[in-house]
Design a protein around this motif. Sequence first.
Motif, PDB file in Angstrom:
ATOM      1  N   UNK A  47       0.825  -1.212   0.000  1.00 59.46           N
ATOM      2  CA  UNK A  47       0.000   0.000   0.000  1.00 59.46           C
ATOM      3  C   UNK A  47       0.858   1.260   0.000  1.00 59.46           C
ATOM      4  N   UNK A  48       1.986   1.240   0.728  1.00 52.54           N
ATOM      5  CA  UNK A  48       2.884   2.398   0.734  1.00 52.54           C
ATOM      6  C   UNK A  48       3.449   2.658  -0.656  1.00 52.54           C
ATOM      7  N   UNK A  49       3.807   1.597  -1.350  1.00 49.46           N
ATOM      8  CA  UNK A  49       4.383   1.753  -2.698  1.00 49.46           C
ATOM      9  C   UNK A  49       3.331   2.317  -3.650  1.00 49.46           C
ATOM     10  N   UNK A  50       2.116   1.757  -3.600  1.00 47.66           N
ATOM     11  CA  UNK A  50       1.039   2.255  -4.465  1.00 47.66           C
ATOM     12  C   UNK A  50       0.746   3.719  -4.150  1.00 47.66           C
ATOM     13  N   UNK A  78       8.836   2.927   2.418  1.00 52.41           N
ATOM     14  CA  UNK A  78       8.586   1.589   1.873  1.00 52.41           C
ATOM     15  C   UNK A  78       9.882   0.802   1.736  1.00 52.41           C
ATOM     16  N   UNK A  79      10.947   1.451   1.264  1.00 54.22           N
ATOM     17  CA  UNK A  79      12.243   0.773   1.120  1.00 54.22           C
ATOM     18  C   UNK A  79      12.790   0.346   2.475  1.00 54.22           C
ATOM     19  N   UNK A  80      12.644   1.205   3.460  1.00 53.91           N
ATOM     20  CA  UNK A  80      13.111   0.849   4.807  1.00 53.91           C
ATOM     21  C   UNK A  80      12.325  -0.343   5.352  1.00 53.91           C
ATOM     22  N   UNK A  81      11.008  -0.324   5.117  1.00 47.60           N
ATOM     23  CA  UNK A  81      10.156  -1.414   5.593  1.00 47.60           C
ATOM     24  C   UNK A  81      10.481  -2.709   4.849  1.00 47.60           C
ATOM     25  N   UNK A  82      10.700  -2.591   3.553  1.00 46.01           N
ATOM     26  CA  UNK A  82      10.999  -3.777   2.732  1.00 46.01           C
ATOM     27  C   UNK A  82      12.314  -4.426   3.142  1.00 46.01           C
ATOM     28  N   UNK A 124      13.449  -8.165   3.248  1.00 44.79           N
ATOM     29  CA  UNK A 124      14.101  -8.456   1.972  1.00 44.79           C
ATOM     30  C   UNK A 124      13.202  -8.387   0.760  1.00 44.79           C
ATOM     31  N   UNK A 125      12.035  -7.749   0.860  1.00 43.93           N
ATOM     32  CA  UNK A 125      11.123  -7.628  -0.294  1.00 43.93           C
ATOM     33  C   UNK A 125      11.796  -6.857  -1.434  1.00 43.93           C
ATOM     34  N   UNK A 126      11.617  -7.340  -2.657  1.00 43.71           N
ATOM     35  CA  UNK A 126      12.203  -6.683  -3.830  1.00 43.71           C
ATOM     36  C   UNK A 126      11.184  -6.528  -4.961  1.00 43.71           C
ATOM     37  N   UNK A 127      10.608  -7.642  -5.423  1.00 40.62           N
ATOM     38  CA  UNK A 127       9.810  -7.615  -6.663  1.00 40.62           C
ATOM     39  C   UNK A 127       8.542  -6.785  -6.540  1.00 40.62           C
ATOM     40  N   UNK A 128       8.053  -6.569  -5.321  1.00 49.24           N
ATOM     41  CA  UNK A 128       6.849  -5.773  -5.135  1.00 49.24           C
ATOM     42  C   UNK A 128       7.036  -4.356  -5.693  1.00 49.24           C
ATOM     43  N   UNK A 129       8.274  -3.879  -5.733  1.00 43.84           N
ATOM     44  CA  UNK A 129       8.514  -2.515  -6.206  1.00 43.84           C
ATOM     45  C   UNK A 129       8.320  -2.403  -7.719  1.00 43.84           C
ATOM     46  N   UNK A 130       8.836  -3.363  -8.486  1.00 42.69           N
ATOM     47  CA  UNK A 130       8.616  -3.248  -9.931  1.00 42.69           C
ATOM     48  C   UNK A 130       7.201  -3.672 -10.314  1.00 42.69           C
ATOM     49  N   UNK A 131       6.540  -4.443  -9.448  1.00 42.16           N
ATOM     50  CA  UNK A 131       5.133  -4.769  -9.706  1.00 42.16           C
ATOM     51  C   UNK A 131       4.231  -3.545  -9.527  1.00 42.16           C
ATOM     52  N   UNK A 132       4.443  -2.797  -8.430  1.00 44.26           N
ATOM     53  CA  UNK A 132       3.514  -1.725  -8.081  1.00 44.26           C
ATOM     54  C   UNK A 132       3.977  -0.334  -8.517  1.00 44.26           C
ATOM     55  N   UNK A 133       5.274  -0.167  -8.781  1.00 45.94           N
ATOM     56  CA  UNK A 133       5.756   1.166  -9.182  1.00 45.94           C
ATOM     57  C   UNK A 133       6.856   1.068 -10.229  1.00 45.94           C
ATOM     58  N   UNK A 134       6.598   0.398 -11.355  1.00 41.56           N
ATOM     59  CA  UNK A 134       7.659   0.229 -12.354  1.00 41.56           C
ATOM     60  C   UNK A 134       8.143   1.545 -12.943  1.00 41.56           C
ATOM     61  N   UNK A 135       7.279   2.555 -12.952  1.00 41.73           N
ATOM     62  CA  UNK A 135       7.656   3.843 -13.544  1.00 41.73           C
ATOM     63  C   UNK A 135       8.534   4.671 -12.611  1.00 41.73           C
ATOM     64  N   UNK A 136       8.680   4.219 -11.364  1.00 42.17           N
ATOM     65  CA  UNK A 136       9.462   4.982 -10.389  1.00 42.17           C
ATOM     66  C   UNK A 136      10.861   4.398 -10.201  1.00 42.17           C
ATOM     67  N   UNK A 137      11.323   3.672 -11.200  1.00 38.77           N
ATOM     68  CA  UNK A 137      12.610   2.999 -11.076  1.00 38.77           C
ATOM     69  C   UNK A 137      13.746   3.965 -10.737  1.00 38.77           C
ATOM     70  N   UNK A 138      13.802   5.110 -11.430  1.00 35.78           N
ATOM     71  CA  UNK A 138      14.915   6.034 -11.192  1.00 35.78           C
ATOM     72  C   UNK A 138      14.880   6.578  -9.764  1.00 35.78           C
ATOM     73  N   UNK A 139      13.691   6.825  -9.231  1.00 35.39           N
ATOM     74  CA  UNK A 139      13.581   7.288  -7.849  1.00 35.39           C
ATOM     75  C   UNK A 139      14.015   6.209  -6.867  1.00 35.39           C
ATOM     76  N   UNK A 140      13.616   4.973  -7.149  1.00 39.74           N
ATOM     77  CA  UNK A 140      13.981   3.847  -6.267  1.00 39.74           C
ATOM     78  C   UNK A 140      15.495   3.685  -6.227  1.00 39.74           C
ATOM     79  N   UNK A 141      16.143   3.698  -7.392  1.00 47.88           N
ATOM     80  CA  UNK A 141      17.596   3.523  -7.450  1.00 47.88           C
ATOM     81  C   UNK A 141      18.317   4.682  -6.759  1.00 47.88           C
ATOM     82  N   UNK A 142      17.781   5.896  -6.933  1.00 44.91           N
ATOM     83  CA  UNK A 142      18.413   7.063  -6.303  1.00 44.91           C
ATOM     84  C   UNK A 142      18.357   6.948  -4.783  1.00 44.91           C
TER      85      UNK A 142
END
Length: 933
Positions: A757-760, A781-785, A789-807
């Motif tokens: 829900x945080x990612x969405x 969300x990253x801190x909680x994940x 060790x959650x990983x794939x939920x991020x590209x499932x729910x926020x694939x367009x935010x990849x650059x923000x996630x990596x930053x």
Amino acid sequence: MNTKQLYISPLKTKLFPPLERQKHLLRSALQINADEAKNLRLYFVNAPAGYGKSNLLIQWKTHLEQAGFKTAWLSLDSHDNDVTVLVEYLLASLAGIDNSIGKKARAAYQSGSLTTAFPLLESLLNDLEEVSEPIALFWDDFHYIQEPECLSMIEFFIKHLPKQITLIIASRENAQIDLSRYLLSEQLKTVSAKNLRFTHSEIQEFFSKLKHIELSETALNIIENKSEGWIAALQLLSLLLQKGYDAQQIISNFSGANRMLSDYLAKAVLDSLEIDVRNFLIKLSQLDRFCADLAANVTGENQAQQYLEDLESDNIFLIPLDSNRTWYRFHHLFRDFLHHQLKLSFPQELPRLALSAAHWFKAQNLGEEAIQQALQSEDPQLAVHLINEFIMMIHRQGHYYSVTHWLEQLPPAVYENNPIVRMTYANALIYCSRLEKAAKELQAAKSIIQNLEKQHLLEEPERSFILTVFGIIQCMYAMFRDDYKNWRAPIEQIFNKCSGQLDTHIEASICVHLAIACSLSYDFKLGESLIKKIKKAVLEVSTPYVKAMSVSVDAQIQVAQGKLQKIIADIEEANTVTSEQLQFDPHSGSILFAQGAEIYYELGEIKKAESYIKNCIDKLEIYGLVNPTKSAYRALARLWYFEGKLQLADSILCEGEELGQQRQTPRLTYTLAAERIAMHLREGNLEKAQSIDSEYSLSRGEFKIPEGMEHIFTELSELTQVRLLRFQAKHSTALQILSKIEQRVEKQGRLDMKLRLKIIKSDLLLQQKQKSQGLELLQEALNLAATEGYVTVFWEEAPKQQKHIFALLDQNNTPHNKLYHQRFFSVFNRKNTQNKLTAAAKEVSNLESFSESSLSSDEHFSDFGLFDPLTKRELEIIEHLESDLTNQEIAQKLFISVGTLKWHLNNIYSKLGVRQRSGAIALIKKLRGKLAI
């Protein structure tokens, strides 16, 4: 020793290896080490007839000759069991290396002037001492040498062999000479039947050399299991296959009763035995395993112990099952052969033998074997009595398929008024997913119990026990039906009433049912206390089945809370313990693989997830409970989608939805439907997502919700609404619904849903240009994940935010987080690459329909480069696609299930970029020769 009158010219054929055997498969794994052979005095190759001993010696002879050894060969037979003949052949074989070796001994021998062999041996050994090159002496079929004088002579010869001489002996029997001194001094190496058995890869290579014979992996597995790597059986089977007989029928029916194999065994083994020993063996074939006491009891032979010792010594296809050599079994094919002889020679004895065995096993508290023998004894009442007596032990071990098999062999009239047996049958049917039949048996058991109560035939404590067990089985039936109303409250009532008063295993079973209900109601505190009770029971009831079930239920509790790390280690350990022992029980062992696949997918360990799902892919349809069934279908679909195989992912989810409809378990149907909607929205296909939503009225919540599961279906409905609204850029409405879900999830303590829900929500805020709030929430969300060790939920729910996630990851790239961050980059980079490949594939061949024109030039195929390589099995299937055979017929030819065939076909269609068989056939014709097919 008057040799003059006995002397005859040696047969030269015995001094050379049999040439026709040199065509056999090279046993590279067993190849002799030339340097080692120079330092060893003796090799002893010991195995029954037909295990390739002679062929191995031939290969060793060739190898040692290439390494600079001089070699001599002697094939022994029954005529050599005479010291005069044996000495002559020994001298003749060594003369083949150099005529000067043993020249004086041969002259003395032929003169007839000696009365003992020892002076000849001393002379021969002196000659051998003068030879500078290493020499290897090969003696084949040594089991023919039994005479004490011969054995004494050979012991003397071996003891005084010069250091450059190595003796290599092959025998069907254990050595009749003392070899212990050489073993202790590390001058002896042994090779047994266990070493000589063909491995799976060798069996595969053996049959691959046969012209026009192609066998599937499943067929090879059947052959390996039946033959146990016995080379003679493989050769005989190859002869049958080369004669053009139907491969499937031949392999399926191949057994010790096969005429060619029977002839071989009769001549090579039985004919050499005394009549009493022969009959002893034949009667013993009634048993899967045996010890001396059981053998004596069943056959009536008071020399059973001695017979078994002699037979093992003689290598008569006896396989010891323990280090003390107490228990034995026959080689599978040899037992088939003996049992065929039993039916021919002693048909009237079969029931008596089985009855004797049943009573012996009963006395030893070996319930399953007692029941199996009772079923063959033509005494069905005994079988029912034994099932009734050993029911708790059978239940503990989880042998439900065995129970159904046993009872279905009996006429119902034998047990129709026995409530315990009827409940046992119902219980087994439930675990075998035969729910309709189970319902009928439960109703029958209920009627019997009511009649017994009316007649006052049930007294305490039997009455309470029967009613409690019946209540547990009814709750279990409701659990498999996903009928929460008739499951949670009744099982909790039984738990509160009977805790501490029942058998450990029954109480553990109650805890299992209640713990699974807790995972659905998010009552984690009670659920974890129940898990502790279950784990305590595991220590008391130490069976692989109970271990598997305890870990499986614990996984459901932990995963429902989002605690992945706590349970994945337990799943790894349980799979190690149970995978081999629970192969017969797909309900238990394979559930762990399904759960593990879904967890590893969440952790971004895609390869590990793929290896887990492969271990349970064939069993998707046989899971009974909704949770593991859902895990298996969803994990498989997610993995396929991750690999860019949208159509395969969609089709497997559809299959799971249909299964839910067939079983009337809407939670399975609606959960997988929601997964499909989310998947198609990620692909940007709103029309398809809305079509699925319309079919189930999921976002509108206009469906019948099972009582007690309102919270689950409400969440599915609301989350689907959020996803659809997000896609349509109706962010404010989506955020309002999201807030309602968040409040409930926070109270429930569900980390996985809280994270999702945080990612969405962060994605919605970023799309609304509320960057600071969106990034802050994404960081949370990253801190909680990271905690789990959650990983794939991020590209499932926020694939367009990849650059923000990596930053954000780069900002906190500490050594502690490095491995976790690497998994993030691996998942996103792999998915990005896969997206590019999928886009390229669409340019070559429209994934919605096959077009001949799209492959009009060779460049299209060569540039495609993204057709995944076809596996050997896929190429095998392709050969059958152009035929008129149905899927069922192709599956039968390849010795695989239809479900497995569909799995391979889906992979083939995906790799070829087509949707159906006609498209695949058209493309194959177009590209034949370029795919090496």
